[in-house]
Enzyme design. Structure first.
Site, short mmCIF file in Angstrom:
data_model
loop_
_atom_site.label_atom_id
_atom_site.label_comp_id
_atom_site.label_asym_id
_atom_site.label_seq_id
_atom_site.Cartn_x
_atom_site.Cartn_y
_atom_site.Cartn_z
N ASP A 44 0.98 -1.27 0.08
CA ASP A 44 -0.10 -0.07 0.13
C ASP A 44 0.99 1.29 -0.08
OD1 ASP A 44 -2.49 1.40 0.49
OD2 ASP A 44 -1.53 2.10 2.11
N TYR A 49 3.07 9.97 -0.54
CA TYR A 49 3.93 9.49 0.25
C TYR A 49 5.41 9.71 -0.32
CZ TYR A 49 0.17 6.46 2.52
OH TYR A 49 -0.73 6.00 3.06
N LYS A 74 -3.14 5.78 -4.05
CA LYS A 74 -4.03 6.87 -3.77
C LYS A 74 -4.09 8.07 -4.72
CE LYS A 74 -3.74 4.75 0.60
NZ LYS A 74 -2.33 4.69 0.97
N HIS A 107 -7.90 9.48 -1.62
CA HIS A 107 -7.05 9.60 -0.40
C HIS A 107 -7.95 10.43 0.65
CE1 HIS A 107 -2.92 9.32 1.16
NE2 HIS A 107 -3.70 9.11 2.30
N SER A 229 6.53 -1.21 8.88
CA SER A 229 7.87 -1.24 9.58
C SER A 229 9.13 -1.22 8.82
CB SER A 229 7.80 -2.44 10.30
OG SER A 229 9.08 -2.58 11.34
N VAL A 230 10.16 -0.66 9.20
CA VAL A 230 11.23 -0.55 8.37
C VAL A 230 12.28 -1.71 8.98
CG1 VAL A 230 10.80 1.63 7.51
CG2 VAL A 230 12.35 1.49 9.79
N ARG A 234 10.33 -6.97 12.67
CA ARG A 234 9.15 -6.65 12.95
C ARG A 234 8.19 -7.11 11.52
NH1 ARG A 234 9.79 -0.65 15.43
NH2 ARG A 234 10.64 -1.36 17.63
N ASN A 238 5.06 -9.40 12.13
CA ASN A 238 3.77 -8.94 11.68
C ASN A 238 3.14 -10.00 10.83
OD1 ASN A 238 4.40 -6.72 13.35
ND2 ASN A 238 4.55 -5.35 11.91
P1 NAP Z 1 1.17 1.60 11.80
O1 NAP Z 1 1.32 0.58 11.05
O2 NAP Z 1 -0.10 1.52 12.99
O3 NAP Z 1 2.46 1.80 12.86
C1 NAP Z 1 3.55 1.86 12.41
C2 NAP Z 1 4.43 2.07 13.38
O4 NAP Z 1 4.57 0.87 14.19
C3 NAP Z 1 5.73 2.37 13.21
O5 NAP Z 1 6.52 3.32 14.20
C4 NAP Z 1 6.60 1.07 13.25
O6 NAP Z 1 7.86 1.33 13.63
C5 NAP Z 1 6.00 0.51 14.44
N1 NAP Z 1 5.93 -0.90 14.42
C6 NAP Z 1 5.52 -1.76 13.25
N2 NAP Z 1 5.57 -3.19 13.61
C7 NAP Z 1 5.94 -3.36 14.96
C8 NAP Z 1 6.24 -4.21 15.89
N3 NAP Z 1 5.84 -5.40 15.73
N4 NAP Z 1 6.72 -3.78 17.12
C9 NAP Z 1 6.75 -2.65 17.64
N5 NAP Z 1 6.74 -1.53 16.64
C10 NAP Z 1 6.27 -1.75 15.36
O7 NAP Z 1 0.97 3.11 11.35
P2 NAP Z 1 0.93 3.83 9.68
O8 NAP Z 1 2.01 3.46 9.16
O9 NAP Z 1 0.29 4.81 9.97
O10 NAP Z 1 -0.13 2.79 9.00
C11 NAP Z 1 0.07 1.66 8.09
C12 NAP Z 1 -0.22 2.10 6.81
O11 NAP Z 1 -1.52 2.52 6.71
C13 NAP Z 1 0.74 3.09 6.10
O12 NAP Z 1 2.21 2.71 6.03
C14 NAP Z 1 0.04 3.48 4.85
O13 NAP Z 1 0.22 2.53 3.90
C15 NAP Z 1 -1.55 3.33 5.35
N6 NAP Z 1 -2.18 4.75 5.72
C16 NAP Z 1 -3.12 5.01 5.18
C17 NAP Z 1 -3.53 6.27 5.43
C18 NAP Z 1 -4.91 6.73 4.79
O14 NAP Z 1 -5.01 8.15 4.85
N7 NAP Z 1 -5.07 6.17 3.81
C19 NAP Z 1 -3.26 7.25 6.67
C20 NAP Z 1 -2.12 6.39 7.32
C21 NAP Z 1 -1.56 5.38 6.89
P3 NAP Z 1 9.21 0.73 12.74
O15 NAP Z 1 8.89 1.28 11.19
O16 NAP Z 1 10.32 1.81 13.29
O17 NAP Z 1 9.31 -0.67 12.87
#
Ligand code: NAP
Length: 283
Positions: A44, A49, A74, A107, A229-230, A234, A238
């Site tokens: 995604d 981005y 998006k 989006h 996650s980078v 993780r 996940n």
């Molecule tokens: P998320 O996936 O809820 O959280 C990402 C955070 O969690 C990062 O800081 C990551 O750190 C950490 N993390 C991941 N796996 C982990 C684990 N197993 N243990 C501990 N920490 C962990 O947040 P998000 O990136 O905002 O959302 C996911 C995706 O949704 C985005 O990448 C994007 O594709 C999409 N999104 C869409 C919208 C929209 O408006 N449509 C908005 C926001 C996001 P590290 O990277 O340092 O591991």
């Protein structure tokens, strides 16, 4: 990997890899490469981005055939409207080095999304996109879009995690068989999700982390999740949610964590959207 059938009959992997806030393009390419090697088949991204090119590099260089990968992207607010969406879509294809998208989403529910949806319906009918959908659409705008056009969105990508479960919105979406796609499945770590005592206690029964419990809860609710996650460890962690099942009592305990409101983005307040994406809203 479990697949979910969308309302137009095509299948989407239930678990994917999100690349929001991976601004370093080398890191993004590496992350997508690691995700594909781990077994993720849904990626995604989004025009805003700024990393579609890196996603495209990782995909074209990988051994996984393009048709086995489900790519979603998006159209951002500035590019809403018929003409601009057509141009933005072509740019997205060029960035990703592909000639079709699996899923294309509006989006945000701002700007001329009517014009965007007209363009997307056309692209969908011509086979350039396999499914079209929206993000962050609340019941009023979602209903409006459904009543005004031929194609019902296949997906609504929304902030959705144990602390914001969007039950009313999901009930409406179920009526139209619109699949929930959870962004920020970990609430971006808010409310101490990764060490949350209830999620931890549930996970300890299965030797799983709060992150894995959260992803399993989404899985058992038939919600598509796209954690970011980078870190390789993780990314693996996940993805490892197939080998346990939450009991009804675990599911109930997680259901009770709902706060009834989003933690990251309230789409009713434009300012949050600017802050989130560091992009100015242009009328
Ligand atoms: P998320 O996936 O809820 O959280 C990402 C955070 O969690 C990062 O800081 C990551 O750190 C950490 N993390 C991941 N796996 C982990 C684990 N197993 N243990 C501990 N920490 C962990 O947040 P998000 O990136 O905002 O959302 C996911 C995706 O949704 C985005 O990448 C994007 O594709 C999409 N999104 C869409 C919208 C929209 O408006 N449509 C908005 C926001 C996001 P590290 O990277 O340092 O591991």
């Amino acid at each position: 990997m479990k697949q979910i059938q969308l309302n137009n009959g095509i299948s989407i992997p239930q678990l994917g890899y999100g690349v929001f806030q991976i601004d370093d393009l080398e890191q993004c390419e590496q992350g997508v490469r690691d995700a594909l090697q781990t077994g993720y088949r849904l990626i995604d991204t989004a025009a805003c981005y700024g990393n579609e090119v890196a996603v495209g590099h990782a995909i074209t260089k990988s051994d996984v055939p393009r048709e086995d990968i489900f790519i979603s992207s998006k159209v951002w607010i500035q590019d809403t409207g018929y003409e601009k969406t057509m141009a933005s879509f072509q740019k997205t294809l060029d960035n990703l080095q592909t000639d079709y998208l699996d899923l294309y989403l509006i989006h945000m529910p701002y700007g001329d999304y009517y014009g965007s949806w007209r363009a997307m319906e056309e692209l969908y009918q011509s086979g350039k996109i396999r499914a079209i959908g929206v993000c962050n659409f609340l019941p009023d705008r979602l209903t409006d879009l459904i009543q005004s056009f031929d194609v019902v969105p296949a997906v609504n990508q929304i902030e959705l995690h144990p602390f914001s479960q969007r039950r009313d919105l999901r009930n409406l979406m179920n009526k139209y068989r619109i699949t929930s796609m959870a962004w920020a499945p970990f609430a971006e770590g808010q409310n101490h999700l990764f060490t949350h005592p209830i999620l931890k206690k549930i996970g300890d029964q299965y030797d799983k982390t709060p992150a894995q419990v959260t992803l399993r809860w989404l899985r058992q609710n038939d919600i598509v999740a796209i954690p970011k996650s980078v870190h390789l460890e993780r990314i693996h962690q996940n993805f490892s949610v197939d080998d346990f099942k939450l009991s009804d009592s675990d599911m109930t305990k997680i259901n009770e964590l709902d706060t009834g409101h989003p933690l990251i983005l309230d789409v009713a307040t434009y300012k949050e959207a600017y802050r989130l994406h560091h992009i100015t809203f242009v009328q």
